[in-house]
Design a protein around this motif. Structure first.
Motif, PDB file in Angstrom:
ATOM      1  N   ILE A 178      -5.008  -9.294  -0.706  1.00  0.00           N
ATOM      2  CA  ILE A 178      -6.715  -9.405  -0.793  1.00  0.00           C
ATOM      3  C   ILE A 178      -6.956  -7.530  -0.856  1.00  0.00           C
ATOM      4  CG2 ILE A 178      -7.652  -9.107   1.952  1.00  0.00           C
ATOM      5  CD1 ILE A 178      -4.855  -9.887   2.927  1.00  0.00           C
ATOM      6  N   GLU A 179      -7.589  -7.890  -1.904  1.00  0.00           N
ATOM      7  CA  GLU A 179      -8.280  -6.434  -2.513  1.00  0.00           C
ATOM      8  C   GLU A 179      -9.337  -5.838  -1.600  1.00  0.00           C
ATOM      9  OE1 GLU A 179      -9.307  -4.649  -7.232  1.00  0.00           O
ATOM     10  OE2 GLU A 179      -9.051  -6.722  -6.938  1.00  0.00           O
ATOM     11  N   PHE A 180      -9.030  -4.263  -1.514  1.00  0.00           N
ATOM     12  CA  PHE A 180     -10.386  -3.266  -1.436  1.00  0.00           C
ATOM     13  C   PHE A 180     -10.719  -3.036  -2.348  1.00  0.00           C
ATOM     14  CE2 PHE A 180      -7.827  -3.028   3.006  1.00  0.00           C
ATOM     15  CZ  PHE A 180      -8.132  -3.823   3.292  1.00  0.00           C
ATOM     16  N   THR A 181     -12.319  -2.962  -2.548  1.00  0.00           N
ATOM     17  CA  THR A 181     -12.786  -2.690  -3.894  1.00  0.00           C
ATOM     18  C   THR A 181     -12.623  -1.403  -3.684  1.00  0.00           C
ATOM     19  OG1 THR A 181     -14.499  -3.430  -3.160  1.00  0.00           O
ATOM     20  CG2 THR A 181     -14.108  -4.797  -4.539  1.00  0.00           C
ATOM     21  N   GLN A 182     -13.371  -0.646  -2.563  1.00  0.00           N
ATOM     22  CA  GLN A 182     -12.717   0.575  -2.269  1.00  0.00           C
ATOM     23  C   GLN A 182     -12.866   0.728  -0.301  1.00  0.00           C
ATOM     24  OE1 GLN A 182     -16.826   1.890  -4.210  1.00  0.00           O
ATOM     25  NE2 GLN A 182     -17.617   1.849  -1.958  1.00  0.00           N
ATOM     26  N   ILE A 183     -12.803   1.743  -0.263  1.00  0.00           N
ATOM     27  CA  ILE A 183     -12.296   2.259   1.351  1.00  0.00           C
ATOM     28  C   ILE A 183     -13.099   3.553   1.660  1.00  0.00           C
ATOM     29  CG2 ILE A 183      -9.757   1.108   1.712  1.00  0.00           C
ATOM     30  CD1 ILE A 183      -8.743   3.749   1.924  1.00  0.00           C
ATOM     31  N   ALA A 184     -13.935   3.529   3.247  1.00  0.00           N
ATOM     32  CA  ALA A 184     -14.714   4.602   3.275  1.00  0.00           C
ATOM     33  C   ALA A 184     -14.238   5.647   3.809  1.00  0.00           C
ATOM     34  CB  ALA A 184     -15.738   4.290   4.626  1.00  0.00           C
ATOM     35  N   ILE A 185     -13.452   6.434   2.255  1.00  0.00           N
ATOM     36  CA  ILE A 185     -12.845   7.757   2.691  1.00  0.00           C
ATOM     37  C   ILE A 185     -13.528   8.870   3.027  1.00  0.00           C
ATOM     38  CG2 ILE A 185     -13.002   8.822  -0.100  1.00  0.00           C
ATOM     39  CD1 ILE A 185      -9.012   8.302   0.105  1.00  0.00           C
TER      40      ILE A 185
END
Length: 281
Positions: free
Chosen positions: A200-207
């Motif tokens: 379940i890939e997260f392309t980017q997170i709201a780091i």
């Protein structure tokens, strides 16, 4: 799916501190794997890539320990031993498996567990007396979940994340180690392992929306004849702040819940970086 298994062990003779290092426990795990699949054992031994398992240091069992009740500030695990563990001292050892391939192979070990078959840690014989794979009130390190379940059950509203770093934790930056559990170090470590194993890939997170709001950490030094490892132990509360979509909050919460299985930072296959989320009661 990830599994966090706790093996209850009973040594038949004293275990010398020199055999209680991460290196020797790593070798014991490879022996377990090789007992059912020698090829896989060799492959894990030779691999330098991020590996689909983590190990804890060997812990002396104590059901009265505040750690096992999950109290705040009492989550440090014993990561080094100055004295031998005496014969017939109940111990436990956590193994986490991040994919079903490893779990499927090792199922043969669990199913054919012979309480009279010793496993060797240095010169000592250890018996595996039982295995815990579901949450227990006195053993917070045992659990199992599917990746889908971890994601679906992650909150899309909870903006407070308490992480406890229970064994020395450090992060590689270029050629050197950094001990500060910055949002980038912690959550990028979790993100890379999540994307590698979950499907379940997260392309980017709201780091950029994650902020450390409470920090109670200190550094500890783990030294043996071969090397010295410096890492932090303690607790950090991260807050998710600012305008952010519910799905982004959900992704960050899923990663925080995944920490129990994946650990963070370096040397997680040798007992370092053991991390889990604490929920306020």
């Amino acid at each position: 799916m990830p599994h966090s298994l706790v093996l209850n062990l009973l040594p038949q003779s004293p275990v010398s501190p020199q055999f209680l290092t991460g290196r020797h426990l790593h070798a014991l795990f490879l022996t377990l794997v090789s007992s059912v699949d020698p090829t896989l054992g060799d492959r894990l031994h030779d691999s330098t890539a991020d590996k689909a398992f983590t190990l804890s240091p060997l812990q002396i069992s104590n059901t009265n320990s505040p750690l096992l009740k999950g109290n705040r500030g009492e989550s440090k695990l014993q990561y080094s031993h100055q004295q031998p563990i005496l014969a017939n001292t109940p111990c436990w050892w956590r193994i986490s498996l991040l994919n079903d391939t490893l779990f499927g192979k090792l199922t043969q070990v669990w199913l054919n567990l012979n309480p009279n078959r010793p496993w060797h840690l240095g010169s000592a014989d250890l018996y595996i007396t039982s295995i815990e794979g579901i949450p227990q009130s006195i053993q917070p390190w045992a659990n199992a979940s599917t990746y889908v379940q971890l994601y679906e059950e992650a909150s899309d509203r909870n903006c407070s994340i308490n992480l406890t770093f229970s064994t020395p934790t450090a992060f590689r930056q270029g050629q050197y180690d950094n001990t500060l559990p910055t949002r980038e170090s912690v959550f990028n470590s979790l993100l890379s392992r999540w994307n590698k194993y979950s499907g379940i890939e997260f392309t980017q997170i709201a780091i950029e929306s994650i902020f450390a709001s409470f920090v109670n950490i200190h550094t500890e030094i783990l030294a043996d004849s071969r090397s010295k490892f410096i890492g932090i132990i303690g607790e950090v509360n991260y807050k998710i702040l600012g305008p952010i979509e519910p799905i982004q909050i959900k992704q960050i919460n899923a990663l925080a819940d995944f920490a129990l299985y994946s650990g963070v930072g370096r040397k997680t296959t040798m007992g370092m970086g053991m991390t889990r989320r604490l929920y306020s009661h």
